[in-house]
Design a protein around this motif. Structure first.
Motif, short mmCIF file in Angstrom:
data_model
loop_
_atom_site.label_atom_id
_atom_site.label_comp_id
_atom_site.label_asym_id
_atom_site.label_seq_id
_atom_site.Cartn_x
_atom_site.Cartn_y
_atom_site.Cartn_z
N TRP A 225 0.56 -1.06 -0.01
CA TRP A 225 -0.35 0.35 -0.30
C TRP A 225 1.00 1.22 -0.14
O TRP A 225 2.10 1.22 0.27
CB TRP A 225 -1.25 0.11 0.98
CG TRP A 225 -0.59 0.12 2.65
CD1 TRP A 225 0.52 0.78 2.78
CD2 TRP A 225 -1.35 -0.25 3.87
NE1 TRP A 225 0.54 0.66 3.95
CE2 TRP A 225 -0.13 0.17 4.72
CE3 TRP A 225 -2.50 -0.68 4.18
CZ2 TRP A 225 -0.38 0.30 5.94
CZ3 TRP A 225 -2.75 -1.65 5.40
CH2 TRP A 225 -1.74 -0.32 6.33
N TYR A 260 -25.17 1.70 5.63
CA TYR A 260 -23.76 1.74 6.55
C TYR A 260 -24.53 2.89 7.69
O TYR A 260 -23.48 2.76 8.94
CB TYR A 260 -23.13 3.13 5.84
CG TYR A 260 -21.65 2.94 6.33
CD1 TYR A 260 -21.10 1.51 6.71
CD2 TYR A 260 -20.57 3.71 6.79
CE1 TYR A 260 -19.34 1.49 7.11
CE2 TYR A 260 -19.99 4.22 7.48
CZ TYR A 260 -19.10 2.69 7.82
OH TYR A 260 -17.91 2.94 8.41
N CYS A 324 -10.85 -0.26 13.49
CA CYS A 324 -10.63 1.12 12.57
C CYS A 324 -10.56 2.72 13.30
O CYS A 324 -10.13 3.56 13.83
CB CYS A 324 -10.44 1.13 11.43
SG CYS A 324 -9.65 -0.55 10.55
N ARG A 344 -7.23 4.05 13.68
CA ARG A 344 -5.92 3.50 13.30
C ARG A 344 -5.63 3.34 12.14
O ARG A 344 -4.15 3.34 11.80
CB ARG A 344 -5.68 2.81 14.93
CG ARG A 344 -6.50 1.59 14.07
CD ARG A 344 -6.42 0.40 15.00
NE ARG A 344 -7.05 -1.18 14.36
CZ ARG A 344 -6.90 -2.02 14.39
NH1 ARG A 344 -6.34 -0.96 12.17
NH2 ARG A 344 -8.29 -2.28 13.37
N ASN A 346 -6.91 3.27 8.40
CA ASN A 346 -7.35 3.67 7.39
C ASN A 346 -7.64 3.36 5.59
O ASN A 346 -6.38 3.40 5.04
CB ASN A 346 -8.24 5.42 7.87
CG ASN A 346 -9.46 5.53 7.18
OD1 ASN A 346 -9.75 7.15 7.29
ND2 ASN A 346 -10.65 4.62 6.94
#
Ligand SMILES: O=c1ccn([C@H]2C[C@H](O)[C@@H](COP(=O)(O)O)O2)c(=O)[nH]1
Length: 498
Positions: A225, A260, A324, A344, A346
């Protein structure tokens, strides 16, 4: 036939995501979607299955899963657990089943890449480098079943394991993969501030910042990433009903958002295999409804700096899949309610827009409840997210590039000249350059600089007002140099007259 399942030991050899899978010696691949794979594995024996793995996304995980299956032709059965709300939202399991049910055809991905598109209402892509006959062969060689609960998966897998072992349907098949290596520009790694009016606009700027200057690092998930650390996004004016651009370039739509928001605002009962929901952590996990707590806190003490909600449980270190989103803080300043959330970790491409919109809905809920229950009719202040590991996974790099190409320039063009750091008025007074610093609104004078050297003045101004916009600092440099030239030649200087 090559004997009974119990007597046969097959070895599953993954080409991708080797550390994300649970291995057995059987002939059934078990796909658990968003349900934690261990909660299925614990009810089975390794000889019952070939592999157990999760599948989150139809455009990312599915392609790698099919490549792995092509490399393991001893897998003759597939059981797909399509059980949770998250599975329905993501559509990955549905799309995988559609690959086997309906097949695929040549087409284009949403980034314009040539690929095999699965015949499904959910967009799902398979690399064009994979031979069409290999995919057809795979589809016709695997018996598949959908399950809607852990019990059902376990029963189906066990019934397949009772069958006589089958020959592999062919030899292992491997196909090349094209990779894109991004070029990374230099930039700071730690601590970033990005501001936008809407979540959509802010998102494009975030993606641009990470994609251009983020550090490329291995992820914990067998991939790479690009990452910046501690990225604060400030969204100032998201409208009440949310802004979705047209055409919608966000990775979510209104239907997804509706679902959501419930996951953030509403409590959810504990369910095996389901990691957590934010609503559950906020409403009941610690034995208190923390959303209610902050509403009461602020009504009782509107200036409180302790309207905190916590989602991290110290026990989270002991098991995987910890939340998260960890900390939420609300604050009232000038009759305006702001919300700051710390995450923490994302996924800024796939998850941040939903995270931000969900948090905005929570902020609105708290504002409305305070208004209902007290005399405080607060305005909606900004939403701030602090993403500690702010990253973009390698399998969305090409989507990120495309987003930047299509949206970033347009967003930059829309930016006005307003700089919260203030305005700087340049004049020549006697034999000096004089810069008067004023507030951006009423133009009140807050500072003054003078000298003969344009660069020295720019440096002084930037040191005193370090949050000045970079384009504003560049503009000041050019204007001051023009003024300095006038000072030398004796020409008249008027700011902004070219
Ligand atoms: O609300 C969420 C939930 C998850 N993730 C992303 C962050 C990571 O990329 C991944 C979680 O991985 P772990 O840090 O839990 O390993 O999912 C988000 O961005 N937002």
């Amino acid at each position: 036939m090559i004997g009974t399942g119990q007597a046969t030991q097959f070895e599953y050899k993954p080409l991708h995501k080797p550390n994300q899978l649970i291995y057995g010696q059987g002939q059934t691949a078990v796909i658990t979607g968003w349900t934690v794979k261990a909660s299925v594995a614990k009810h089975l024996q390794p000889q019952d299955y070939a592999v157990i793995g999760q599948l989150y996304s139809p455009t990312r995980g599915l392609n790698l899963l099919l490549r792995n299956l092509l490399f393991n032709p001893h897998v003759r059965y597939l059981v797909v657990l399509n059980a949770t709300k998250e599975d329905k939202n993501a559509g990955a399991c549905e799309c995988l089943l559609d690959f086997f049910r309906n097949g695929f055809e040549e087409g284009l991905s949403d980034t314009g890449r040539k690929c095999w598109v699965i015949n499904s209402k959910i967009p799902g892509y398979v690399d064009i480098e994979i031979d069409v006959n290999a995919l057809k062969h795979l589809r016709h060689s695997i018996e598949f079943k959908e399950a809607n609960s852990i019990t059902e998966v376990v029963d189906i897998v066990k019934s397949f394991a009772q069958r006589e072992a089958l020959e592999p349907w062919g030899s292992p098949w491997e196909f090349p993969m094209s990779t894109i290596e991004p070029t990374v520009l230099p930039g700071t790694r730690y601590g970033h501030r990005i501001e936008g009016k809407t979540i959509a606009e802010t998102w494009v700027k975030i993606i641009h910042r990470i994609k251009t200057t983020g550090t490329i690092r291995p992820t914990g998930y067998d991939g790479k990433w690009q990452e910046l650390i501690d990225l604060m996004a400030v969204v100032t004016d998201e409208p009440e009903n949310f802004y979705f651009p047209e055409p919608n370039y966000l990775p979510i739509d209104r239907n997804f958002l509706e679902e959501y928001i419930c996951q953030i605002l509403d409590d959810a009962p504990y369910r095996e295999g389901l990691k957590y929901t934010y609503g559950q952590r906020l409403r009941s996990w610690f034995g208190k409804d923390q959303i209610e707590q902050v509403i009461h806190k602020l009504i009782g003490e509107i200036d409180a700096a302790s309207a905190v909600m916590n989602l991290w449980d110290v026990k989270d270190h002991d098991k995987g899949g910890s939340p998260c989103l960890n900390h939420i803080w609300l604050r009232v300043v000038d009759n305006e309610l702001s919300l700051t959330a710390t995450l923490r970790s994302n996924d800024m491409f796939a998850a941040w827009p939903a995270n931000a919109m969900g948090l905005r809905a929570l902020q609105k809920h708290i504002r409305d409840e305070i208004a209902k229950r007290s005399e405080y009719n607060l305005k909606m202040g900004p939403l701030m997210t602090l993403s500690q590991s702010a990253h973009i996974y390698d399998d969305t790099w090409s989507n990120a590039e495309q987003l930047i190409q299509q949206q970033y320039a347009a967003i930059c063009r829309k930016i006005d000249y307003y700089d919260p750091a203030g305005n700087f008025l340049i004049e020549i007074v006697e034999d000096k350059l004089v810069v008067t610093h004023t507030t951006p609104g009423s133009g009140e004078v807050v500072g003054c600089y003078s000298g003969k050297d344009a660069l020295k003045l720019v440096r002084e101004i930037c040191a005193a007002s370090p949050s000045i916009r970079p384009d504003h600092a560049g503009y000041l440099g050019m204007e001051l140099q023009r003024a300095a030239d006038c000072l030398k030649t004796g020409n008249k200087y008027i700011q902004d007259s070219k």
